[in-house]
Design a protein around this motif. Sequence first.
Motif, PDB file in Angstrom:
ATOM      1  N   TYR A 194     -14.851  58.352  26.827  1.00  0.00           N
ATOM      2  CA  TYR A 194     -15.651  57.158  27.088  1.00  0.00           C
ATOM      3  C   TYR A 194     -15.699  56.823  28.569  1.00  0.00           C
ATOM      4  N   LEU A 195     -16.874  56.383  29.022  1.00  0.00           N
ATOM      5  CA  LEU A 195     -17.028  55.816  30.362  1.00  0.00           C
ATOM      6  C   LEU A 195     -17.359  54.344  30.202  1.00  0.00           C
ATOM      7  N   GLY A 196     -16.574  53.497  30.842  1.00  0.00           N
ATOM      8  CA  GLY A 196     -16.791  52.062  30.748  1.00  0.00           C
ATOM      9  C   GLY A 196     -17.431  51.520  32.012  1.00  0.00           C
ATOM     10  N   PHE A 197     -18.457  50.683  31.860  1.00  0.00           N
ATOM     11  CA  PHE A 197     -19.133  50.101  33.015  1.00  0.00           C
ATOM     12  C   PHE A 197     -19.157  48.585  32.880  1.00  0.00           C
ATOM     13  N   PRO A 198     -18.694  47.857  33.909  1.00  0.00           N
ATOM     14  CA  PRO A 198     -18.717  46.391  33.865  1.00  0.00           C
ATOM     15  C   PRO A 198     -20.073  45.854  34.305  1.00  0.00           C
ATOM     16  N   PHE A 199     -20.831  45.349  33.349  1.00  0.00           N
ATOM     17  CA  PHE A 199     -22.162  44.803  33.626  1.00  0.00           C
ATOM     18  C   PHE A 199     -22.076  43.284  33.557  1.00  0.00           C
ATOM     19  N   SER A 200     -22.098  42.651  34.711  1.00  0.00           N
ATOM     20  CA  SER A 200     -21.915  41.206  34.741  1.00  0.00           C
ATOM     21  C   SER A 200     -23.241  40.467  34.610  1.00  0.00           C
ATOM     22  N   ILE A 201     -23.244  39.409  33.816  1.00  0.00           N
ATOM     23  CA  ILE A 201     -24.438  38.569  33.728  1.00  0.00           C
ATOM     24  C   ILE A 201     -24.364  37.436  34.751  1.00  0.00           C
ATOM     25  N   SER A 202     -23.336  37.491  35.604  1.00  0.00           N
ATOM     26  CA  SER A 202     -23.236  36.612  36.779  1.00  0.00           C
ATOM     27  C   SER A 202     -23.600  37.444  38.006  1.00  0.00           C
ATOM     28  N   GLU A 203     -24.684  37.074  38.690  1.00  0.00           N
ATOM     29  CA  GLU A 203     -25.118  37.832  39.876  1.00  0.00           C
ATOM     30  C   GLU A 203     -24.024  37.870  40.933  1.00  0.00           C
ATOM     31  N   THR A 263     -19.471  58.999  25.629  1.00  0.00           N
ATOM     32  CA  THR A 263     -20.049  57.763  25.106  1.00  0.00           C
ATOM     33  C   THR A 263     -19.836  56.643  26.113  1.00  0.00           C
ATOM     34  N   ALA A 264     -20.886  55.881  26.360  1.00  0.00           N
ATOM     35  CA  ALA A 264     -20.796  54.760  27.294  1.00  0.00           C
ATOM     36  C   ALA A 264     -20.316  53.498  26.576  1.00  0.00           C
ATOM     37  N   VAL A 265     -19.406  52.793  27.230  1.00  0.00           N
ATOM     38  CA  VAL A 265     -18.985  51.466  26.780  1.00  0.00           C
ATOM     39  C   VAL A 265     -19.380  50.496  27.882  1.00  0.00           C
ATOM     40  N   VAL A 266     -20.245  49.542  27.566  1.00  0.00           N
ATOM     41  CA  VAL A 266     -20.674  48.578  28.579  1.00  0.00           C
ATOM     42  C   VAL A 266     -20.026  47.236  28.290  1.00  0.00           C
ATOM     43  N   TYR A 267     -19.365  46.711  29.315  1.00  0.00           N
ATOM     44  CA  TYR A 267     -18.718  45.406  29.199  1.00  0.00           C
ATOM     45  C   TYR A 267     -19.690  44.340  29.683  1.00  0.00           C
ATOM     46  N   LEU A 268     -20.006  43.403  28.815  1.00  0.00           N
ATOM     47  CA  LEU A 268     -20.853  42.280  29.200  1.00  0.00           C
ATOM     48  C   LEU A 268     -19.954  41.255  29.882  1.00  0.00           C
ATOM     49  N   SER A 269     -19.772  41.464  31.185  1.00  0.00           N
ATOM     50  CA  SER A 269     -18.800  40.702  31.961  1.00  0.00           C
ATOM     51  C   SER A 269     -19.293  39.283  32.238  1.00  0.00           C
ATOM     52  N   MET A 270     -18.354  38.346  32.332  1.00  0.00           N
ATOM     53  CA  MET A 270     -18.650  36.913  32.463  1.00  0.00           C
ATOM     54  C   MET A 270     -19.448  36.434  31.245  1.00  0.00           C
ATOM     55  N   GLY A 271     -19.159  37.034  30.102  1.00  0.00           N
ATOM     56  CA  GLY A 271     -19.890  36.750  28.867  1.00  0.00           C
ATOM     57  C   GLY A 271     -19.664  35.365  28.293  1.00  0.00           C
ATOM     58  N   PHE A 272     -18.666  34.663  28.801  1.00  0.00           N
ATOM     59  CA  PHE A 272     -18.368  33.324  28.281  1.00  0.00           C
ATOM     60  C   PHE A 272     -18.509  32.240  29.344  1.00  0.00           C
ATOM     61  N   GLY A 273     -19.083  32.617  30.492  1.00  0.00           N
ATOM     62  CA  GLY A 273     -19.203  31.670  31.588  1.00  0.00           C
ATOM     63  C   GLY A 273     -18.616  32.270  32.854  1.00  0.00           C
ATOM     64  N   ASN A 274     -18.813  31.570  33.969  1.00  0.00           N
ATOM     65  CA  ASN A 274     -18.290  32.071  35.244  1.00  0.00           C
ATOM     66  C   ASN A 274     -17.900  30.907  36.144  1.00  0.00           C
ATOM     67  N   PRO A 275     -17.016  31.160  37.112  1.00  0.00           N
ATOM     68  CA  PRO A 275     -16.554  30.086  37.997  1.00  0.00           C
ATOM     69  C   PRO A 275     -17.387  29.944  39.276  1.00  0.00           C
ATOM     70  N   TYR A 276     -18.534  30.640  39.327  1.00  0.00           N
ATOM     71  CA  TYR A 276     -19.295  30.696  40.573  1.00  0.00           C
ATOM     72  C   TYR A 276     -20.505  29.777  40.592  1.00  0.00           C
ATOM     73  N   GLY A 277     -20.755  29.088  39.490  1.00  0.00           N
ATOM     74  CA  GLY A 277     -21.925  28.219  39.429  1.00  0.00           C
ATOM     75  C   GLY A 277     -23.197  28.932  39.030  1.00  0.00           C
ATOM     76  N   ASP A 278     -23.117  30.242  38.711  1.00  0.00           N
ATOM     77  CA  ASP A 278     -24.296  30.957  38.226  1.00  0.00           C
ATOM     78  C   ASP A 278     -24.667  30.442  36.837  1.00  0.00           C
ATOM     79  N   GLU A 279     -25.960  30.396  36.572  1.00  0.00           N
ATOM     80  CA  GLU A 279     -26.401  29.883  35.280  1.00  0.00           C
ATOM     81  C   GLU A 279     -25.816  30.718  34.140  1.00  0.00           C
ATOM     82  N   TRP A 280     -25.367  30.038  33.098  1.00  0.00           N
ATOM     83  CA  TRP A 280     -24.837  30.722  31.922  1.00  0.00           C
ATOM     84  C   TRP A 280     -25.205  29.931  30.676  1.00  0.00           C
ATOM     85  N   ASN A 281     -25.685  30.610  29.682  1.00  0.00           N
ATOM     86  CA  ASN A 281     -25.849  30.028  28.352  1.00  0.00           C
ATOM     87  C   ASN A 281     -25.941  31.166  27.342  1.00  0.00           C
ATOM     88  N   ILE A 282     -25.907  30.825  26.096  1.00  0.00           N
ATOM     89  CA  ILE A 282     -25.890  31.848  25.043  1.00  0.00           C
ATOM     90  C   ILE A 282     -27.165  32.684  25.068  1.00  0.00           C
TER      91      ILE A 282
END
Length: 283
Positions: free
Chosen positions: A92-101, A132-151
Amino acid sequence: MKLIECPRDAMQGLHNFIPTELKAAYISLLLQVGFDTIDFGSFVSPKAIPQLKDTTEVLAQLDLSNTTTKLLAIVANLRGVEEAVQHNAISYLGFPFSISETFQQRNTNSSIAQSLTTVEEMLNLCDKNQKTAVVYLSMGFGNPYGDEWNIEIVEKWAEELVSRGVKILSLADTTGVSTPEKIKTILPALIEKFKQTEIGIHLHSTPFTRLEKIEAAYNAGCKRFDSALKGFGGCPMATDDLTGNMATEDLISFFQSKGEDLNMDMKKWNEAMLLSSSVFAAN
């Protein structure tokens, strides 16, 4: 139930270098416990994560003769992908894909848009090299940077990744901001929407909130859990204060209480617990 033990995550933020031979001995022992996968190392810049600059050397020293456990390595860019796929022992190759810019720039030195391109290239190389690729949906529950986050944002990026062919998606709480309420809301929606995708969880937590988060994820139908022995570790790219991983022993205890058959060699597990004192002693 898939348990993914993460010595890579446990070690990566530590300042004092752990000798290669000790890393290999520790991971070789974990390989005999019966985990589904060991997240063992990463192909990233030694300047970014000096602790893991010896991943190739560690891999060469691992005892893979008596294990069904698979190996996972983290990558952060195409160069890392190209290096990792050359190793037959890695599944497996794991990649951290953050939804926080903000965090995606901090963690991989690239934008979300650039990272989406990297994921596409990684999927292509994985297919060509039987990985097989494993992608981590990083900051999936929110972030401390003020970037917009919602479900809706979480679901949007999950949809983007799954539509490109991601088969394993792990919802990651990099800084410990998840709550049982968020887990109960987000996880069932993803599991229901993406039935052909394996949805896992990679939680960071303080010891005081671990069990309630584990229970929330379990009750939500999650069957893939990342953790680290004794809760060691955290992401050095996230904040100055590391928020530890889920402690594997807490997961084992919880699943045993639920009657889950983990098929683990507890003797080897106890040996790994003892050896961990030497591995993490200098830190």
